[in-house]
Motif scaffolding. Structure first.
Motif, PDB file in Angstrom:
ATOM      1  N   ARG A 263      14.176   5.873  20.987  1.00 44.56           N
ATOM      2  CA  ARG A 263      15.225   4.848  21.111  1.00 44.56           C
ATOM      3  C   ARG A 263      15.056   4.153  22.456  1.00 44.56           C
ATOM      4  O   ARG A 263      15.707   4.523  23.442  1.00 44.56           O
ATOM      5  CB  ARG A 263      16.604   5.507  21.030  1.00 44.56           C
ATOM      6  N   HIS A 264      14.142   3.223  22.499  1.00 46.20           N
ATOM      7  CA  HIS A 264      13.808   2.556  23.763  1.00 46.20           C
ATOM      8  C   HIS A 264      14.686   1.317  23.896  1.00 46.20           C
ATOM      9  O   HIS A 264      14.543   0.350  23.142  1.00 46.20           O
ATOM     10  CB  HIS A 264      12.325   2.165  23.718  1.00 46.20           C
ATOM     11  N   GLN A 265      15.599   1.334  24.849  1.00 48.96           N
ATOM     12  CA  GLN A 265      16.565   0.245  24.986  1.00 48.96           C
ATOM     13  C   GLN A 265      15.885  -1.046  25.437  1.00 48.96           C
ATOM     14  O   GLN A 265      15.158  -1.041  26.438  1.00 48.96           O
ATOM     15  CB  GLN A 265      17.634   0.613  26.030  1.00 48.96           C
TER      16      GLN A 265
ATOM     17  N   THR B 281      17.443  -1.820  20.468  1.00 45.36           N
ATOM     18  CA  THR B 281      16.234  -1.048  20.786  1.00 45.36           C
ATOM     19  C   THR B 281      14.970  -1.741  20.259  1.00 45.36           C
ATOM     20  O   THR B 281      15.036  -2.602  19.374  1.00 45.36           O
ATOM     21  CB  THR B 281      16.286   0.361  20.144  1.00 45.36           C
TER      22      THR B 281
ATOM     23  N   PRO C 107      11.252   6.133  27.192  1.00 49.26           N
ATOM     24  CA  PRO C 107      12.617   5.630  27.394  1.00 49.26           C
ATOM     25  C   PRO C 107      13.349   6.512  28.394  1.00 49.26           C
ATOM     26  O   PRO C 107      13.031   7.696  28.519  1.00 49.26           O
ATOM     27  CB  PRO C 107      13.275   5.789  26.016  1.00 49.26           C
TER      28      PRO C 107
END
Ligand code: CS2
Length: 499
Positions: A365-367, A314, A231
């Protein structure tokens, strides 16, 4: 707080838990030029090279070449081009990476870039330039009308595009009697090396046929598969990493623990001891590449569009919803696995499960908004080939069509709301009234008519048109009735199972 720097590495009170370069950085020469030194490069190829130098030494320092922004150079040069890799998983680890020895910016430092590309010591030029950097048209050839390519062809000695730099660098090497470098594409593009070779040769042919022949004979363009979920760096990353290492790092990189790099056995010249640190060289990259693009990336894009419609931010949030998880695992099992020949050494069912469990890493926390970028390019690698292969094999396509319809609706809603769409084709979308039509059939026809994305086959396929229209209708009707998209996906999953 002290700043991350070479001096800080030597301080006795430095936290010992943070790994630092073990090779003599000051004495290490540059052997690799990397075009596009963004987060993924710094989390992946630069780390393999760092670990290889830690293990076996060698003059494999990296010169990063930024094509547009000067941020990487400006920020990292204030910390001696050092940065921290934060590996976030059940337990987190931190490693200061020193492999990048120089960063140059196109436009401002073009002479220095060309000098690096044509230096005897440069043996590898690697790239992460994303799908759009290949400048290919719908027929898979270099798009000579692309503004960057047209500008470079007018003035090839002053390139701005990655393709222009590669060819000018190779031309200079040939003129001074040097060998070609190996061109190592590291993008999520199927057949990435082969595609880059096509672009480079098409461009070189416009300049000098002899040069094109020399490149074709002398330069290797291995295909690769790259993987590690990375991320982008956020403010909280800067704060938490600086806190963890005990020094201020203004551009750390975060990624998951899993990492993989598979490279085709097609090489000219030497290279870092990558094998010694886990890189796999094989004759069958294609199978690995397809597995990764079709499972990880296709499921990612599906979550990005359907998950954004559902209001998730996310990957972790979307994949934690059991209905979403069911949908993507059904999509993988019923429509993706079996659409291609997986490499014998890969247990594809387990691979697929492991991909979904990687989405459930709460530390990452990968948007979804980040993954949603450049959809017009990504779906061509991730979704459309699966649909086409399934059609050929008479396999189902309903989940795939729902995923694609989610992208249609995602674009349509953004156009209606006047929200920015991060996509090289955004301006074209905005000029197409069909894309915001109330009638799902018109929207589907509008999208499928964009030949640069969809070619000319899908628009003539009644089954696909019906499934897409149906999917878009059910998304719209469901959402208008206040149903959550998760329920809509769930219902579709059950409908498919009943059939
Ligand atoms: C993601 C990828 O942003 C995206 O489109 O699907 O960057 C993905 O995280 C990587 O390919 C993982 O290796």
């Amino acid at each position: 707080m002290r700043k991350l720097s070479t001096a800080w590495l030597l301080e006795p009170q430095r936290r010992q838990a943070v790994a630092i370069p073990r090779y003599d950085r000051a004495q290490t020469g540059i052997g690799i030029v990397h075009i596009g030194p963004g987060a993924f490069h710094r989390a992946h190829q630069a780390v393999y090279t760092e670990n290889a130098m830690n293990r076996s030494g060698g003059n494999w320092g990296i010169c990063g070449v930024s094509l547009r922004s000067s941020d990487a150079r400006d920020i990292l040069s204030q910390q001696d081009l050092l940065y921290t890799l934060a590996i976030l998983d059940k337990s987190s680890r931190y490693q200061v990476i020193g492999a990048i020895r120089e960063i140059l910016v196109a436009g401002e430092q073009s002479d220095a870039i060309l000098a690096r590309l044509s230096a005897d010591t440069t043996r590898i030029v690697s790239l992460t330039i994303t799908e759009k950097g290949y400048c290919l048209n719908a027929d898979g050839r270099l798009d000579l009308a692309h503004p960057d390519i047209a500008a470079d062809l007018d003035n090839p000695g002053r390139p701005q595009s990655a393709i222009g730099f590669l060819v000018e660098g190779l031309r200079l090497r040939r003129a001074s009697g040097l060998t070609a470098f190996t061109v190592l594409s590291c993008d999520n593009v199927s057949g990435n090396g082969t595609k880059l070779r096509t672009s480079v040769l098409d461009y070189a042919r416009q300049i000098d046929g002899e040069l094109a022949n020399w490149i074709a004979d002398c330069a290797a363009f291995p295909n690769t598969m790259v993987d590690s979920i990375t991320p982008k760096t956020e403010d909280y990353t800067i704060a938490s990493v600086s806190d963890a290492i005990g020094a201020q790092d203004n551009w750390p990189i975060q990624r998951e623990a899993f990492t993989q790099w598979v490279i085709e056995n097609n090489w000219s010249g030497d290279r870092p001891d990558w094998e010694g640190v886990g890189v796999v060289f094989t004759n069958n990259v294609e199978g690995f590449e397809k597995a990764k693009l079709r499972l990880l990336n296709c499921l990612h894009s599906t979550l990005a569009y359907a998950g954004s419609l559902a209001g998730f931010a996310t990957v972790y949030e979307a994949a934690s919803d059991s209905r979403f998880r069911q949908f993507i695992s059904d999509l993988a099992r019923e429509e993706i696995i079996g659409s291609f020949e997986a490499p014998g050494e890969l247990d594809i069912e387990r691979y697929s499960e492991s991909v979904i469990s990687r989405f459930l890493n709460p530390e990452i926390r990968h948007q979804l908004a980040q993954i949603a970028w450049d959809g017009s390019q990504k779906i061509q690698m991730r979704l459309l080939p699966v649909i086409r292969d399934n059609l050929k094999l008479q396999r189902p396509t309903r989940h795939l069509c729902l995923a694609l319809a989610s992208w249609f609706e995602f674009i349509c809603l953004a156009l209606r709301a006047g929200r920015e769409i991060v996509d090289p084709m955004a301006a074209q979308f905005a000029r197409m009234p069909a894309l915001t039509d109330r009638d799902a059939g018109n929207v589907v026809n509008g999208f499928l008519g964009i030949e640069a994305i969809f070619g000319d086959d899908l628009i003539h396929n009644p089954l696909i048109i019906r499934q897409l229209t149906d999917s878009l209708d059910s998304l719209r009707i469901g959402m208008a009735r206040g149903q959550s998209i998760a329920d809509i996906l769930d219902k579709r999953t059950r409908d498919v199972q009943i059939r």
